[in-house]
Design an enzyme around this catalytic site. Sequence first.
Site, PDB file in Angstrom:
ATOM      1  N   ASP A 146       2.247   2.993   2.282  1.00 17.28           N
ATOM      2  CA  ASP A 146       1.259   3.913   1.848  1.00 17.28           C
ATOM      3  C   ASP A 146       1.975   5.188   1.275  1.00 17.28           C
ATOM      4  O   ASP A 146       3.205   5.390   1.434  1.00 17.28           O
ATOM      5  CB  ASP A 146       0.277   4.215   2.843  1.00 17.28           C
ATOM      6  CG  ASP A 146      -0.917   4.459   2.354  1.00 17.28           C
ATOM      7  OD1 ASP A 146      -1.465   4.550   1.212  1.00 17.28           O
ATOM      8  OD2 ASP A 146      -2.087   4.194   3.346  1.00 17.28           O
ATOM      9  N   ASP A 186      -1.619   5.970  -8.552  1.00 17.32           N
ATOM     10  CA  ASP A 186      -1.554   7.509  -9.115  1.00 17.32           C
ATOM     11  C   ASP A 186      -0.607   7.536 -10.205  1.00 17.32           C
ATOM     12  O   ASP A 186      -0.540   8.295 -10.976  1.00 17.32           O
ATOM     13  CB  ASP A 186      -1.354   8.281  -7.934  1.00 17.32           C
ATOM     14  CG  ASP A 186      -2.427   8.617  -7.213  1.00 17.32           C
ATOM     15  OD1 ASP A 186      -3.513   8.019  -7.567  1.00 17.32           O
ATOM     16  OD2 ASP A 186      -2.217   9.340  -6.226  1.00 17.32           O
ATOM     17  N   ASP A 205      -9.268   3.726  -2.781  1.00 23.14           N
ATOM     18  CA  ASP A 205      -9.551   2.782  -1.816  1.00 23.14           C
ATOM     19  C   ASP A 205     -10.961   2.116  -2.017  1.00 23.14           C
ATOM     20  O   ASP A 205     -11.778   2.985  -2.584  1.00 23.14           O
ATOM     21  CB  ASP A 205      -9.877   3.574  -0.348  1.00 23.14           C
ATOM     22  CG  ASP A 205      -8.391   3.748   0.285  1.00 23.14           C
ATOM     23  OD1 ASP A 205      -7.408   3.530  -0.208  1.00 23.14           O
ATOM     24  OD2 ASP A 205      -8.394   4.455   1.402  1.00 23.14           O
TER      25      ASP A 205
HETATM   26  C1  GLA Z   1      -5.055   4.546   2.679  1.00 24.46           C
HETATM   27  C2  GLA Z   1      -5.065   3.175   2.220  1.00 24.46           C
HETATM   28  C3  GLA Z   1      -5.972   2.353   2.826  1.00 24.46           C
HETATM   29  C4  GLA Z   1      -5.709   2.533   4.195  1.00 24.46           C
HETATM   30  C5  GLA Z   1      -5.631   3.839   4.821  1.00 24.46           C
HETATM   31  C6  GLA Z   1      -4.969   3.758   6.304  1.00 24.46           C
HETATM   32  O1  GLA Z   1      -6.128   5.160   2.376  1.00 24.46           O
HETATM   33  O2  GLA Z   1      -5.253   3.267   0.851  1.00 24.46           O
HETATM   34  O3  GLA Z   1      -5.987   1.130   2.379  1.00 24.46           O
HETATM   35  O4  GLA Z   1      -4.272   1.877   4.436  1.00 24.46           O
HETATM   36  O5  GLA Z   1      -4.690   4.681   4.012  1.00 24.46           O
HETATM   37  O6  GLA Z   1      -5.005   5.248   6.813  1.00 24.46           O
END
Ligand code: GLA
Length: 401
Positions: A146, A186, A205
Amino acid sequence: MAAGLMMTASLVVPASAQKFEGIADTPPMGWNSWNHFACNIDEDLIKQTADAMVESGMKDAGYVYVNIDDCWHGERDEDGFIQPHPERFPSGMKALADYVHEKGLKIGIYSDAGKTTCGGKPGSQGHEYQDALQYARWGIDYLKYDWCATGTGDAQRNPIEAYTTMRDALYAAGRPIVFSICEWGDNKPWEWGADIGHLWRTTGDIINCWDCEVGHGNWSSWGVMNILDQQDGLRVHAGPGHWNDPDMMEVGNLATPAEDRAHFTMWAMLAAPLIVGTDIRDMPAALQETLTNKEVIAVDQDALGVQGYAYKKTGNYEIWIKPLADGEWAMTFLNRSDSAQTITMDFAEDWTDAQTQHTAKFSEATYTLRDLWKHQDVGTTAKPFRRKVPPHDVVMVRLSK
Ligand code: GLA
C-alpha cells in the site's frame, strides 16, 4: 574507500533483480479480508476462510489466494523483524501459512511503502529486505503493498523507487511472491508497473454500492459503476503477468444478487483479479453460485489475457465485448439503470478490437451463443440477439464457432 562505496552501491541494486515471472499469467484469484472485515481479523477467520474456500467449491473453481489485509501486525522484534499481533495471530504466521498450504491454497499478506500502513501499523519503509525475508520464511505467496504514510509534496517517496525496492527485496529473498501494487492509480502505475509488479490498483478504494462516491476528506471510495468508468483507456496496459486491478470485489456485499452477478461479470470482462471481499463462510446459495460460475470465470481467466471494452454505451446500458483465445468472444449486456432495458446486438457489423486487431467476421462465419448465467445455448449470430435485462443486472454470452 571509493572502491568500498562502489561495492556498496552495487549491492544495493543487484543487476539481476527483477519480478518473479510466470506466477500471474492469468489474473490472480482469491479472497481478501479488507472489504468485509477491515481490521477485525484473526487466525481463526483466516483458517475458516481457507476451509470454506475448499468446501464451497471455490478452490475447485480456481480461487487460490487467502489474503490477509491490514492490521495483522504486532511490533518489530529487537532485531527489527516484524511479528504478527500476539493475540490475533497467537500461533504465528508460519503455522497459519502451513495450514493454508495443506489445503492446497496459497496465502497473502499486506504491507505499505511508508512508515505506517493505512491502518497505522508498522510499514515497510526502511525494512524492505527484512520484511521480504520474513515473508519468505513464513511461506507467504502474495504481497499487497500500500501507499499510506509515504510523505507529501516534495517529501513524498518516489513510487517507482519505492515499489522497485520491495520488488528487489522479494526477489532477493528468493520465494516467488505475487506483488500487488496498491497506490490507487495516483502515479499512473499502468505506465511503469509491468516490470515491477503483477497487478496494480487503478483507482481509490471500492465500496459496496452500485453507483456512489463516499468522501473521506481528502479521498473518496467509489461504487462499482464508478470504478468501472475509471478503467477507460487502461486496457492497453494489461496482459499476462501484469494486470489492471480495479480493486477487490464487493460481490456478496451489494444490495441484490443481481448487482453481485453484474459486478462479478464486469470484473471478468475486465480480466480483473478476482479477489473476493465478502464472508465466504456460510454463503447464501445465490452468492456461492455466482462466485463459482466456471463459465464466467473462464472469461476472466482466458489465456489470451486481453481486457474487454465497451462496444456501445448509452446512459442506461452498455454492451461490452472481450476477445478470447481461439477466436472466441464474450459479450455482456449491462443494465446500469433502475428500470428494465431491452438491449439488442444485431451482428450487422463485424467486430474489430483496435488494440489487438482481433476480429469477429459475422459476414463470413456464424457463431453460437451460450448464456453463461443460464448455462444454455441461446441461438446464433445469424439472428439479432435481444434480451430484456432487469435493473442493475447483466446478460453474458460466449460466442464460439
Ligand atoms: C487502503 C487500501 C485498501 C486497504 C486499506 C487497509 O485504503 O487501498 O484496499 O488495504 O488501505 O488499511
